[in-house]
Design an enzyme around this catalytic site. Sequence first.
Site, PDB file in Angstrom:
ATOM      1  N   HIS A   1       2.600  -3.551  -8.602  1.00 36.07           N
ATOM      2  CA  HIS A   1       3.956  -4.116  -8.615  1.00 36.07           C
ATOM      3  C   HIS A   1       4.073  -5.375  -7.756  1.00 36.07           C
ATOM      4  O   HIS A   1       5.148  -5.713  -7.280  1.00 36.07           O
ATOM      5  CB  HIS A   1       4.974  -3.068  -8.148  1.00 36.07           C
ATOM      6  CG  HIS A   1       5.155  -1.943  -9.132  1.00 36.07           C
ATOM      7  ND1 HIS A   1       5.640  -0.699  -8.778  1.00 36.07           N
ATOM      8  CD2 HIS A   1       4.917  -1.878 -10.473  1.00 36.07           C
ATOM      9  CE1 HIS A   1       5.684   0.074  -9.854  1.00 36.07           C
ATOM     10  NE2 HIS A   1       5.250  -0.603 -10.886  1.00 36.07           N
TER      11      HIS A   1
ATOM     12  N   SER B   1       6.636   9.767  -6.844  1.00 28.59           N
ATOM     13  CA  SER B   1       7.384  10.737  -7.649  1.00 28.59           C
ATOM     14  C   SER B   1       6.852  10.757  -9.082  1.00 28.59           C
ATOM     15  O   SER B   1       7.202  11.618  -9.873  1.00 28.59           O
ATOM     16  CB  SER B   1       8.863  10.383  -7.637  1.00 28.59           C
ATOM     17  OG  SER B   1       9.034   9.060  -8.091  1.00 28.59           O
TER      18      SER B   1
HETATM   19  P1  NAD Z   1       9.617   7.223  -5.079  1.00 27.14           P
HETATM   20  O1  NAD Z   1      10.583   6.755  -4.047  1.00 27.14           O
HETATM   21  O2  NAD Z   1      10.080   7.430  -6.456  1.00 27.14           O
HETATM   22  O3  NAD Z   1       8.967   8.602  -4.602  1.00 27.14           O
HETATM   23  C1  NAD Z   1       8.376   8.757  -3.357  1.00 27.14           C
HETATM   24  C2  NAD Z   1       7.625  10.075  -3.349  1.00 27.14           C
HETATM   25  O4  NAD Z   1       6.978  10.191  -2.091  1.00 27.14           O
HETATM   26  C3  NAD Z   1       8.511  11.307  -3.502  1.00 27.14           C
HETATM   27  O5  NAD Z   1       7.919  12.178  -4.442  1.00 27.14           O
HETATM   28  C4  NAD Z   1       8.519  11.928  -2.097  1.00 27.14           C
HETATM   29  O6  NAD Z   1       8.608  13.347  -2.136  1.00 27.14           O
HETATM   30  C5  NAD Z   1       7.199  11.490  -1.559  1.00 27.14           C
HETATM   31  N1  NAD Z   1       7.138  11.346  -0.101  1.00 27.14           N
HETATM   32  C6  NAD Z   1       8.085  10.887   0.751  1.00 27.14           C
HETATM   33  N2  NAD Z   1       7.638  10.866   2.014  1.00 27.14           N
HETATM   34  C7  NAD Z   1       6.362  11.332   1.971  1.00 27.14           C
HETATM   35  C8  NAD Z   1       5.360  11.549   2.957  1.00 27.14           C
HETATM   36  N3  NAD Z   1       5.581  11.273   4.251  1.00 27.14           N
HETATM   37  N4  NAD Z   1       4.164  12.048   2.560  1.00 27.14           N
HETATM   38  C9  NAD Z   1       3.921  12.336   1.246  1.00 27.14           C
HETATM   39  N5  NAD Z   1       4.839  12.139   0.270  1.00 27.14           N
HETATM   40  C10 NAD Z   1       6.031  11.643   0.633  1.00 27.14           C
HETATM   41  O7  NAD Z   1       8.419   6.201  -5.001  1.00 27.14           O
HETATM   42  P2  NAD Z   1       7.445   5.693  -6.135  1.00 27.14           P
HETATM   43  O8  NAD Z   1       6.957   6.849  -6.934  1.00 27.14           O
HETATM   44  O9  NAD Z   1       6.481   4.809  -5.458  1.00 27.14           O
HETATM   45  O10 NAD Z   1       8.363   4.821  -7.109  1.00 27.14           O
HETATM   46  C11 NAD Z   1       9.321   3.942  -6.602  1.00 27.14           C
HETATM   47  C12 NAD Z   1       9.097   2.457  -6.893  1.00 27.14           C
HETATM   48  O11 NAD Z   1       9.689   1.747  -5.814  1.00 27.14           O
HETATM   49  C13 NAD Z   1       7.667   2.031  -6.902  1.00 27.14           C
HETATM   50  O12 NAD Z   1       7.488   1.344  -8.071  1.00 27.14           O
HETATM   51  C14 NAD Z   1       7.487   1.068  -5.720  1.00 27.14           C
HETATM   52  O13 NAD Z   1       7.029  -0.172  -6.199  1.00 27.14           O
HETATM   53  C15 NAD Z   1       8.879   0.779  -5.215  1.00 27.14           C
HETATM   54  N6  NAD Z   1       9.029   0.922  -3.733  1.00 27.14           N
HETATM   55  C16 NAD Z   1       8.068   0.429  -2.899  1.00 27.14           C
HETATM   56  C17 NAD Z   1       8.190   0.577  -1.529  1.00 27.14           C
HETATM   57  C18 NAD Z   1       7.098   0.018  -0.636  1.00 27.14           C
HETATM   58  O14 NAD Z   1       6.461  -0.979  -0.988  1.00 27.14           O
HETATM   59  N7  NAD Z   1       6.839   0.650   0.513  1.00 27.14           N
HETATM   60  C19 NAD Z   1       9.305   1.251  -0.987  1.00 27.14           C
HETATM   61  C20 NAD Z   1      10.287   1.735  -1.872  1.00 27.14           C
HETATM   62  C21 NAD Z   1      10.131   1.569  -3.258  1.00 27.14           C
END
Ligand code: NAD
Length: 245
Positions: A119, A191
């Site tokens: 992404h 997720s």
């Molecule tokens: P999501 O927010 O949909 O899901 C996050 C998942 O991580 C959940 O299933 C949750 O239960 C799990 N989780 C949370 N804390 C955790 C931990 N400490 N240890 C293990 N698991 C944990 O995220 P996604 O599936 O990546 O999809 C969201 C989209 O948003 C992605 O496409 C991403 O590009 C973007 N995004 C990126 C960032 C970043 O760059 N850090 C932050 C937010 C969203």
Amino acid sequence: MNKEIKKAAEIIRSCHSMIALTGAGISVESGIPDFRSSGGLWEKYDPAIYASIESFMRNPEMVWEMLFDMTELTTNAKPNSAHVSLAQLEEKGYLKSIITQNIDNLHQAAGSRNVIEYHGNGSRLQCMKCGESYDISGFDLSTRVPPSCEGCGSILKPAIVFFGEMIPHQAMNESELLAREADVVLVVGTSAIVYPAAGIPQLAKYNGATLIEFNLEPTQLTSYMTDVFVQGSAGVTLPALLKQL
Ligand code: NAD
Ligand code: ZN
């Protein structure tokens, strides 16, 4: 959890082509909230509205309000023990490549070398009109004025994939190839509902791979695709896995 980690370690010890798919959950312990966390960034800005290309085209100043806050979080964040453990798995020769959905650069900061940014990456900015690319560090975003292109004056957009945009071709092709060839996939902190990224573990599974999932809670994949589910925070479970290898 210990039993599952032992099982995962046993599988990994004999792997030949292991990859990892990571999502926002792996960076939560670095202070960057995922889309599901309560409080924080995404309660202020609904991602369905603020992370869409349609909104950016229609009202870039509005979307930059979210981007200022997000960039402040990502530029100050440091990799946590989950990022470091994946870098060490690569270093030890177990992990071939990471496909990350994150735009926060934390895998690279932790020392991982083979990272596919599915992404994009929030540390670069690009002009949608003339294509010029810039490093975000050259701009003072604390003034909260949307940065503009030095060449043509248009508002710049971070080099991240918004909802409604295409996945970069190279990232898409390389990921598909890796998924087809993988014998083990670590699915960490995602997720697994945002497509096409969520299709990567499925494609690997259909081609014979074993899926090992690390998450705080079960996901869409857990009951019908995952072979080993390691429940817990990735900052604890991945270092524990590394210790077993
Ligand atoms: P999501 O927010 O949909 O899901 C996050 C998942 O991580 C959940 O299933 C949750 O239960 C799990 N989780 C949370 N804390 C955790 C931990 N400490 N240890 C293990 N698991 C944990 O995220 P996604 O599936 O990546 O999809 C969201 C989209 O948003 C992605 O496409 C991403 O590009 C973007 N995004 C990126 C960032 C970043 O760059 N850090 C932050 C937010 C969203
Ligand atoms: Zn320009």
